[in-house]
Motif scaffolding. Structure first.
Motif, PDB file in Angstrom:
ATOM      1  N   VAL A   4      -6.713  12.764  -7.699  1.00 48.92           N
ATOM      2  CA  VAL A   4      -7.297  13.598  -6.630  1.00 48.92           C
ATOM      3  C   VAL A   4      -7.007  15.084  -6.833  1.00 48.92           C
ATOM      4  O   VAL A   4      -7.783  15.946  -6.392  1.00 48.92           O
ATOM      5  CB  VAL A   4      -6.830  13.104  -5.237  1.00 48.92           C
ATOM      6  N   MET A  58      -2.744  16.011  -0.625  1.00 48.67           N
ATOM      7  CA  MET A  58      -4.116  16.120  -1.136  1.00 48.67           C
ATOM      8  C   MET A  58      -5.072  15.215  -0.350  1.00 48.67           C
ATOM      9  O   MET A  58      -6.286  15.289  -0.533  1.00 48.67           O
ATOM     10  CB  MET A  58      -4.158  15.757  -2.620  1.00 48.67           C
ATOM     11  N   SER A  59      -4.520  14.366   0.490  1.00 43.70           N
ATOM     12  CA  SER A  59      -5.381  13.547   1.349  1.00 43.70           C
ATOM     13  C   SER A  59      -6.062  14.385   2.433  1.00 43.70           C
ATOM     14  O   SER A  59      -7.029  13.921   3.039  1.00 43.70           O
ATOM     15  CB  SER A  59      -4.559  12.437   2.022  1.00 43.70           C
ATOM     16  N   ARG A 107       2.849  14.224   4.553  1.00 49.80           N
ATOM     17  CA  ARG A 107       3.499  14.968   3.461  1.00 49.80           C
ATOM     18  C   ARG A 107       3.026  16.431   3.391  1.00 49.80           C
ATOM     19  O   ARG A 107       1.821  16.694   3.493  1.00 49.80           O
ATOM     20  CB  ARG A 107       3.203  14.264   2.118  1.00 49.80           C
ATOM     21  N   GLU A 130      -1.794   6.467  -1.803  1.00 50.80           N
ATOM     22  CA  GLU A 130      -0.922   5.432  -2.384  1.00 50.80           C
ATOM     23  C   GLU A 130       0.466   6.010  -2.652  1.00 50.80           C
ATOM     24  O   GLU A 130       0.602   6.976  -3.408  1.00 50.80           O
ATOM     25  CB  GLU A 130      -1.529   4.926  -3.690  1.00 50.80           C
ATOM     26  N   TYR A 131       1.460   5.425  -2.018  1.00 53.87           N
ATOM     27  CA  TYR A 131       2.858   5.804  -2.244  1.00 53.87           C
ATOM     28  C   TYR A 131       3.591   4.574  -2.776  1.00 53.87           C
ATOM     29  O   TYR A 131       3.720   3.564  -2.066  1.00 53.87           O
ATOM     30  CB  TYR A 131       3.516   6.267  -0.938  1.00 53.87           C
ATOM     31  N   ASN A 132       4.073   4.663  -4.005  1.00 54.71           N
ATOM     32  CA  ASN A 132       4.794   3.550  -4.625  1.00 54.71           C
ATOM     33  C   ASN A 132       4.051   2.223  -4.475  1.00 54.71           C
ATOM     34  O   ASN A 132       4.603   1.227  -4.004  1.00 54.71           O
ATOM     35  CB  ASN A 132       6.228   3.475  -4.075  1.00 54.71           C
ATOM     36  N   HIS A 133       2.783   2.281  -4.858  1.00 50.34           N
ATOM     37  CA  HIS A 133       1.902   1.102  -4.883  1.00 50.34           C
ATOM     38  C   HIS A 133       1.687   0.480  -3.504  1.00 50.34           C
ATOM     39  O   HIS A 133       1.352  -0.708  -3.408  1.00 50.34           O
ATOM     40  CB  HIS A 133       2.422   0.042  -5.864  1.00 50.34           C
ATOM     41  N   ALA A 175      -2.801  10.090  -7.126  1.00 51.72           N
ATOM     42  CA  ALA A 175      -2.693  11.005  -8.256  1.00 51.72           C
ATOM     43  C   ALA A 175      -3.042  10.260  -9.540  1.00 51.72           C
ATOM     44  O   ALA A 175      -3.569  10.835 -10.488  1.00 51.72           O
ATOM     45  CB  ALA A 175      -1.270  11.552  -8.333  1.00 51.72           C
ATOM     46  N   GLY A 176      -2.755   8.995  -9.572  1.00 53.43           N
ATOM     47  CA  GLY A 176      -3.011   8.168 -10.749  1.00 53.43           C
ATOM     48  C   GLY A 176      -4.461   7.717 -10.816  1.00 53.43           C
ATOM     49  O   GLY A 176      -5.297   8.128 -10.001  1.00 53.43           O
TER      50      GLY A 176
HETATM   51  C1  FMN Z   1       6.521   8.817  -2.280  1.00 53.15           C
HETATM   52  C2  FMN Z   1       5.316   8.924  -3.159  1.00 53.15           C
HETATM   53  C3  FMN Z   1       4.963   7.863  -3.955  1.00 53.15           C
HETATM   54  C4  FMN Z   1       3.834   7.935  -4.772  1.00 53.15           C
HETATM   55  N1  FMN Z   1       3.448   6.833  -5.489  1.00 53.15           N
HETATM   56  C5  FMN Z   1       2.289   6.864  -6.188  1.00 53.15           C
HETATM   57  C6  FMN Z   1       1.815   5.700  -6.849  1.00 53.15           C
HETATM   58  O1  FMN Z   1       2.384   4.629  -6.771  1.00 53.15           O
HETATM   59  N2  FMN Z   1       0.650   5.785  -7.556  1.00 53.15           N
HETATM   60  C7  FMN Z   1      -0.051   6.967  -7.643  1.00 53.15           C
HETATM   61  O2  FMN Z   1      -1.094   6.989  -8.299  1.00 53.15           O
HETATM   62  N3  FMN Z   1       0.377   8.093  -7.015  1.00 53.15           N
HETATM   63  C8  FMN Z   1       1.521   8.054  -6.287  1.00 53.15           C
HETATM   64  N4  FMN Z   1       1.939   9.157  -5.601  1.00 53.15           N
HETATM   65  C9  FMN Z   1       1.136  10.377  -5.687  1.00 53.15           C
HETATM   66  C10 FMN Z   1       0.117  10.426  -4.537  1.00 53.15           C
HETATM   67  O3  FMN Z   1      -0.804   9.390  -4.686  1.00 53.15           O
HETATM   68  C11 FMN Z   1      -0.535  11.792  -4.581  1.00 53.15           C
HETATM   69  O4  FMN Z   1       0.365  12.727  -4.011  1.00 53.15           O
HETATM   70  C12 FMN Z   1      -1.897  11.874  -3.968  1.00 53.15           C
HETATM   71  O5  FMN Z   1      -2.253  13.239  -3.935  1.00 53.15           O
HETATM   72  C13 FMN Z   1      -2.066  11.271  -2.576  1.00 53.15           C
HETATM   73  O6  FMN Z   1      -1.007  11.569  -1.717  1.00 53.15           O
HETATM   74  P1  FMN Z   1      -0.903  12.937  -0.853  1.00 53.15           P
HETATM   75  O7  FMN Z   1      -1.994  12.911   0.176  1.00 53.15           O
HETATM   76  O8  FMN Z   1       0.462  12.885  -0.212  1.00 53.15           O
HETATM   77  O9  FMN Z   1      -1.061  14.082  -1.792  1.00 53.15           O
HETATM   78  C14 FMN Z   1       3.065   9.119  -4.802  1.00 53.15           C
HETATM   79  C15 FMN Z   1       3.453  10.197  -3.995  1.00 53.15           C
HETATM   80  C16 FMN Z   1       4.553  10.106  -3.176  1.00 53.15           C
HETATM   81  C17 FMN Z   1       4.914  11.272  -2.279  1.00 53.15           C
END
Ligand code: FMN
Length: 190
Positions: A147, A22-23, A18, A82-85, A114-115
């Motif tokens: 995060v 933030m990972s 993505r 985590e994307y959509n659990h 993020a949660g």
């Molecule tokens: C498609 C998608 C689904 C996501 N679903 C969740 C979720 O179920 N729970 C949550 O806490 N964050 C969710 N997030 C937020 C991500 O956890 C957040 O962006 C976090 O920074 C880690 O992902 P990243 O490395 O892409 O930033 C979601 C983000 C995306 C793009």
């Protein structure tokens, strides 16, 4: 004098492509924490940089450079947002391209969300996948909750309390990697 033991190779897999992920600071932090430990070699493997096709799947699309790193690895750190659990689809797509390369190697998961749950739901779903791949998972994870508040704009860790958790996680991972390497090299599978 006894020869110094061969370093363990413990790459960090960044499990998302993505834009703005933030990972990335999480994966960089884990790589830096591994790199400063004696007897460890590491590398950040960014799945966005792997030349993987998406019109096929599994070992048919194995990337020789990635497979070579998995063969050389003694353990993996998997940074799993985590994307959509769940875990990300592309992380699974990448992991599915190897099999024998993983067997009897250690794996530890770093969840990112993020949660408030630190990626735990994705981690729980990833564990049986890693087991099926032949990896041996450790019983510690690291969970980055909210995060977006943990790093500053330059990607530097703000919340230093994570360092103790990472230390515990990496000690366990190194123990498992060392033990499994001994087993691979000295214990026959009857
Ligand atoms: C498609 C998608 C689904 C996501 N679903 C969740 C979720 O179920 N729970 C949550 O806490 N964050 C969710 N997030 C937020 C991500 O956890 C957040 O962006 C976090 O920074 C880690 O992902 P990243 O490395 O892409 O930033 C979601 C983000 C995306 C793009």
């Amino acid at each position: 004098m006894a020869e110094a033991p061969r370093p363990l190779f413990v790459p960090v897999i960044l499990g998302t492509v993505r834009q703005g992920r933030m990972s990335l600071p999480v994966a960089r932090l884990l790589t830096a924490e591994l790199a400063r430990r004696p007897g460890i070699e590491t590398e950040l493997i960014d799945i966005a940089r792997l030349p993987l096709r998406i019109d096929d799947a599994g070992e048919a699309i194995k990337d020789p450079a990635f497979a070579g790193r998995m063969s050389r690895a003694d353990a993996l750190v998997i940074v799993s947002p985590e994307y959509n659990h769940g875990y990300t689809g592309l992380l699974k797509h990448v992991l599915d391209t190897c099999l024998a390369e993983y067997v009897h190697k250690a794996a530890g998961i770093v969840g990112v969300s993020a949660g408030p749950w630190g990626g735990t739901r994705g981690i729980q779903d990833l564990l049986p996948v890693l087991r099926e791949l032949g990896l041996v998972t450790i019983f510690w994870d690291v969970n980055f909750s909210a995060v977006q508040t943990v790093f500053d704009d330059a990607g530097t860790l703000r919340d230093l309390s994570y360092l103790a958790r990472i230390d515990k996680f990496l000690k366990e991972l190194v123990w498992m990697a060392t033990t499994l390497r001994h087993g691979r090299e000295h214990v026959a599978l009857e």
